[in-house]
Structure formats: C-alpha cells, structure tokens
Design a protein around this motif. Sequence first.
Motif, mmCIF file in Angstrom:
data_model
loop_
_atom_site.group_PDB
_atom_site.id
_atom_site.type_symbol
_atom_site.label_atom_id
_atom_site.label_comp_id
_atom_site.label_asym_id
_atom_site.label_seq_id
_atom_site.Cartn_x
_atom_site.Cartn_y
_atom_site.Cartn_z
ATOM 1 N N CYS A 84 -11.463 -36.809 29.266
ATOM 2 C CA CYS A 84 -11.660 -36.755 27.824
ATOM 3 C C CYS A 84 -11.501 -35.319 27.333
ATOM 4 O O CYS A 84 -11.686 -34.355 28.085
ATOM 5 C CB CYS A 84 -13.053 -37.272 27.455
ATOM 6 N N ALA A 85 -11.164 -35.183 26.049
ATOM 7 C CA ALA A 85 -10.897 -33.854 25.482
ATOM 8 C C ALA A 85 -12.107 -32.936 25.595
ATOM 9 O O ALA A 85 -11.959 -31.715 25.705
ATOM 10 C CB ALA A 85 -10.462 -34.001 24.031
ATOM 11 N N SER A 86 -13.307 -33.521 25.560
ATOM 12 C CA SER A 86 -14.521 -32.703 25.600
ATOM 13 C C SER A 86 -14.954 -32.347 27.021
ATOM 14 O O SER A 86 -15.872 -31.550 27.205
ATOM 15 C CB SER A 86 -15.661 -33.438 24.904
ATOM 16 N N ALA A 87 -14.302 -32.946 28.041
ATOM 17 C CA ALA A 87 -14.706 -32.721 29.427
ATOM 18 C C ALA A 87 -14.012 -31.483 29.996
ATOM 19 O O ALA A 87 -12.940 -31.086 29.548
ATOM 20 C CB ALA A 87 -14.371 -33.944 30.275
ATOM 21 N N SER A 88 -14.635 -30.874 30.990
ATOM 22 C CA SER A 88 -14.037 -29.723 31.656
ATOM 23 C C SER A 88 -13.122 -30.192 32.779
ATOM 24 O O SER A 88 -13.283 -31.291 33.312
ATOM 25 C CB SER A 88 -15.128 -28.814 32.219
ATOM 26 N N ASN A 89 -12.163 -29.362 33.139
ATOM 27 C CA ASN A 89 -11.246 -29.704 34.221
ATOM 28 C C ASN A 89 -11.973 -29.659 35.558
ATOM 29 O O ASN A 89 -12.622 -28.664 35.884
ATOM 30 C CB ASN A 89 -10.070 -28.729 34.236
ATOM 31 N N PRO A 90 -11.865 -30.731 36.366
ATOM 32 C CA PRO A 90 -12.616 -30.770 37.628
ATOM 33 C C PRO A 90 -12.020 -29.888 38.718
ATOM 34 O O PRO A 90 -12.718 -29.516 39.662
ATOM 35 C CB PRO A 90 -12.554 -32.247 38.031
ATOM 36 N N CYS A 91 -10.719 -29.545 38.626
ATOM 37 C CA CYS A 91 -10.057 -28.749 39.673
ATOM 38 C C CYS A 91 -10.176 -27.265 39.343
ATOM 39 O O CYS A 91 -9.188 -26.600 38.991
ATOM 40 C CB CYS A 91 -8.600 -29.164 39.806
ATOM 41 N N ASN A 92 -11.371 -26.756 39.430
ATOM 42 C CA ASN A 92 -11.649 -25.375 39.034
ATOM 43 C C ASN A 92 -12.630 -24.752 40.027
ATOM 44 O O ASN A 92 -13.693 -25.313 40.272
ATOM 45 C CB ASN A 92 -12.242 -25.349 37.620
#
Length: 355
Positions: A84-92
């Motif tokens: 979702c647009a409000s979620a952060s990228n998990p591959c970080n």
Amino acid sequence: MKRYLLAFIVIALGTLDVMATHMMGADMSYQCLGGGKYKIIAKIYRDCRGIPFNSPTTGAMANGCSSASLPMTRTRIRDITPVCASASNPCNPTNTTSGEGVEEHTYETTIDLTQNPWANYRANNCCEITFFVGQSCRNGAITTGQYSQDFMTSCMLNICEIGRKCNSSPTLSNEPVAYLCCNQPFYFNNGAIDTADFDSLAYSLVNGMQSLTNPVSYGSGFSPTVPMTPFCPQPGVKNCNPVPSANPPRGFFLDRLTGDIIFTPTDCSEVGIVVIQIDEYRRDSATKKWELIGITRRDMQLIVKNCGPNNPPEIKGANSHSVCEGDKLCFTMDGTDKQFTPHQTRPDTVQMRWN
C-alpha cells in the motif's frame, strides 16, 4: 550432549537452506543499438528474506558452436513489493536479509555482432544465440515441487533471420511477482509490447529450467501447463479443461494470442512458479514465410494468500475489437466492486488504470 549437538546441526542446516534459496524468478531481453551492437539485459527477482544476491552465472550458446562468456554488470536494485502507498518498503536496506518482499536486480552488458566470438557464430551458420543467466537455488518457499533446484532462464536471438533490419525483444512492462487472493479469480498479463519492431508474438507455458538442457521437476499433479492448483469442479482434480469465462474461472488458462493468465487459486498457502515463453515471428519479404527470430522467457513466482472476506473488483467490456487502420475506435470499460456483506460496512476504494 550428542542429542543437543544434533538438534543444533538440524536447526542450523534448516536455517541455511531457507536463507540460501533466494531466487524468485528472472527474465532476459535484448535491445538493438544499431551497427551490430546489442544491449543484453537480465532482471533477477530476489526474495528479501534470503541471502544477498551477487555474481549470477551468465553466458551464451549457439547450436553447433562453442559457448561464449557474457560478463554483465549490475546497474540497478529496486524494491518492487506490491505494498500500500502508506506502507514502507520491506527490502530495506537493499540486498540484505530483511522482511517479506521482492527485489529486482538489473544486470546489463553490450555486445558487437561484428566482432568475435559473435561474428564466428554467423560465419559458421550458428544462427540462434541463446543468452542465459542462472543461480543456485530456487526459493525455499516454493510448494509445487521446484524447491531448492537450480535456476536458469534465457532468451534467444536469431541473427540469420532478422534480415537487414535488426531486432529488439519484446518489452515486459508488468512486474512478474504477484500475490494472489485464495478462492478469488486471478487475471494477469506480463504486458509484452514490441513497439520497436511490431513483430508478431505467440505465448506458451513451458518448463522451468535448472540448466539449458535440464528442466525442473514438478510435484504430483503439477506440470508446466498446470503449475498451480486451480479451481476445478471435480474435487482433487488440477488439470480440468480451462474455462476462463466461467464464474469463477475454471482450470489454468493461458491465452496464446494475448498472454493472459487466468485461474482461481484454491490452495491458500501455495507458492508456485509459472514460466511463460514468448515466440517472436517476422515475415520474410522474399519468401513470405513467417520466421522465428527471437524467444523471450519469463520465470516468475506466484504467492497465494488468504485475503479474508472480500469481493474482488470486476472489469466488464469486450476484450477484442476489429478496426481498420486510420479509423477511430471508441469503447467503454466498466468497473464494479460489490461489498462483502455483512463483513464490509463501507465500499472499497478502487482505481482503474492501463499501461
């Protein structure tokens, strides 16, 4: 002490196995630069829960001729997880062991067909050059039989049949990683377009590969044409006759003309690979025959999730139109999304777009 040591070894090996098998998929393409030069592009998709990705195996082969090295340089890493647009990228951070997500690693190189070893291929009538990329191993999350096997995908350029005009492979404009909702219809298209040459494209479902000559093995009931568990009216049957227009769609369906993949997943914890091959044809102006000038393969991973009570949106409208060149074509596509009562108290927010 021996029992504790044995338990530790089992746990350690299990962790190593899960972490090491990080390959989710890949595809290769080529772009004509003119003057006999081609850019070769490999896009590799990594499970971010696995180990970092580095140094894939790359090369080239032509039937009847020796192999050639194909050194490639990584030019980009990006997170393509559908969040979702409000979620952060998990591959970080990038290319590290992190959360559940998907990273795209792009590798590139440029070759000159007027120089050796490529010029030798043409001189010896070794027309079909296959470029390949591989790595060990396939993702440990796969449940349909290909888990822990080696990974390889490829593309082919026919340097004898392209004639005076060069050839660029189709562009795959849609990303190949999808999360499917269990027991809800799934519609997917890789978005293959050939606006560079306007060649004719044909689609098929093919084997995943461990090497250029060794296919992967599939679990019981699965095959290249039925790579995942679709809805079938008969209990326990996977290979029923596909009916994509049924509600819900039956069987596992691929449209050979458009590349549409349509099925209703019914195993709520299934993770499978789907490999699609795009054959590219061009009509010879002298013989009027259609000649195979290129092949593009995309090896992708589909992940089924239990999404809870929801009615997916529906798009209604004809998916085929006839029109004469120069004429204007107008048509309407309608989108609807029914509330899942009584679980939903307000309608979903939906968006419609095209690429």
